[in-house]
Design an enzyme around this catalytic site. Structure first.
Site, mmCIF file in Angstrom:
data_model
loop_
_atom_site.group_PDB
_atom_site.id
_atom_site.type_symbol
_atom_site.label_atom_id
_atom_site.label_comp_id
_atom_site.label_asym_id
_atom_site.label_seq_id
_atom_site.Cartn_x
_atom_site.Cartn_y
_atom_site.Cartn_z
ATOM 1 N N GLU A 193 0.843 -1.195 0.000
ATOM 2 C CA GLU A 193 0.000 0.000 0.000
ATOM 3 C C GLU A 193 0.877 1.244 0.000
ATOM 4 O O GLU A 193 1.929 1.279 0.644
ATOM 5 C CB GLU A 193 -0.904 -0.007 1.234
ATOM 6 C CG GLU A 193 -1.970 1.068 1.248
ATOM 7 C CD GLU A 193 -2.965 0.864 2.402
ATOM 8 O OE1 GLU A 193 -3.373 1.872 2.985
ATOM 9 O OE2 GLU A 193 -3.306 -0.305 2.697
ATOM 10 N N ASP B 88 0.198 5.354 0.580
ATOM 11 C CA ASP B 88 -0.887 6.196 1.095
ATOM 12 C C ASP B 88 -0.626 7.685 1.042
ATOM 13 O O ASP B 88 0.428 8.154 1.478
ATOM 14 C CB ASP B 88 -1.126 5.892 2.580
ATOM 15 C CG ASP B 88 -1.791 4.565 2.837
ATOM 16 O OD1 ASP B 88 -2.336 3.987 1.903
ATOM 17 O OD2 ASP B 88 -1.766 4.130 4.002
ATOM 18 N N GLU C 107 -3.105 10.503 2.901
ATOM 19 C CA GLU C 107 -4.315 10.756 3.682
ATOM 20 C C GLU C 107 -4.294 12.215 4.113
ATOM 21 O O GLU C 107 -3.274 12.714 4.596
ATOM 22 C CB GLU C 107 -4.398 9.845 4.916
ATOM 23 C CG GLU C 107 -4.549 8.377 4.587
ATOM 24 C CD GLU C 107 -4.765 7.534 5.835
ATOM 25 O OE1 GLU C 107 -5.247 8.070 6.859
ATOM 26 O OE2 GLU C 107 -4.446 6.342 5.790
#
Length: 275
Positions: A101, A103, A105
């Site tokens: 993953e 990311d 955010e």
């Protein structure tokens, strides 16, 4: 004449192909709604997508295709005003307990206070590689481009073309896991994270301000399947890029797992001395 016409036609076809590669498809062509149906709106003939969050539900979407290395760009305008408790996510991920993953955010805040940009990298199911930043502009006033460059050499996080973080592939030389074998989908969502998003959950979501809306434009994906313009596959940061990244990290980084002595009293993760 026939040869000339054929050449002109072939040239036009090539130009059309290049335009498609450069700009990608529309949101309805490239993505599926994954949750919050009715709260995801595709507007302007597929050129604009909005996600909405209210007390009942947030919303999200997912790419129709997987990517095995890619350069992903998306223009995003974040939730304006009092966005405390909201989290807007934008990330690549595979599936399973040993998933990879990458990311972005965006953690909301009360009016007038800055968003926190949270980044993380998971490899073979292990994350805990957080770096957080403030931005040098108001991300709610206009669209800004957030990019993930993921190739066999490194992962680079970019904001409006400025690198903010680099995670190198050190697996072969140092045994540090790196996302390299699992294709990933692109996801994005807007959801209620008031338990932790703003000041560790001390500031909760003000539902009188709902619905909260994040907006998306200009999705573009360069993939290893594209036979043209794939120089990103071997790209890493040159001296100029490294200097720009260091400027961001010096002035806008607010958390780095590689300097968190309370979290790692026995010593920092091995990649911290190498990346």
């Amino acid at each position: 004449m026939i040869k000339t016409s054929s050449c002109i036609f072939s040239f036009l076809v090539l130009i059309c192909f290049l335009v498609v590669v450069a700009f990608g498809g529309t949101f309805d062509q490239e993505f599926d709604v994954t949750w919050g149906y009715g709260r995801v709106k595709i507007l302007e003939n597929g050129q604009l997508l909005t996600l909405s969050l209210d007390r009942s539900s947030g919303s999200g979407f997912k790419s129709k295709q997987q990517y095995m290395f890619a350069k992903i760009d998306m223009k995003i305008k974040l939730v304006p005003g009092n966005s405390a408790g909201t989290a807007t996510t934008y990330y690549l991920s595979s599936v399973g307990s040993a998933h990879d993953e990458i990311d972005f955010e965006f953690l909301g805040n009360v009016s007038g206070e800055p968003y926190t940009l949270h980044t993380n990298v998971y490899a073979q199911g292990k994350g805990d590689r957080e770096q957080q930043f403030y931005l040098w502009f108001d991300p709610t006033k206009d669209f800004h481009t957030y990019s993930i460059l993921w190739n066999p050499r490194n992962i680079i996080f970019l904001v409006d073309g400025t690198p903010i973080r680099q995670y190198k592939n050190l697996e072969a030389t140092n045994g540090i896991p790196y996302p390299k074998n699992q294709p990933m989908w692109l996801y994005s969502s807007l959801w209620n994270a008031e338990e932790w998003a703003t000041r560790g959950g001390l500031v909760r979501t003000d539902w009188s301000k709902a619905p909260f809306i994040a907006s998306y434009r200009n999705f573009n994906a360069q993939t290893s399947k594209n036979p043209i313009a794939n120089s990103w596959l071997t790209q890493s940061l040159d001296n100029v890029g490294l200097a720009r990244m260091k400027w961001v990290q010096k002035n806008y980084m607010i958390y780095n797992y590689c300097t968190d002595t309370k979290r790692f009293p026995q010593g920092f993760p091995h990649e911290c001395t190498l990346n």
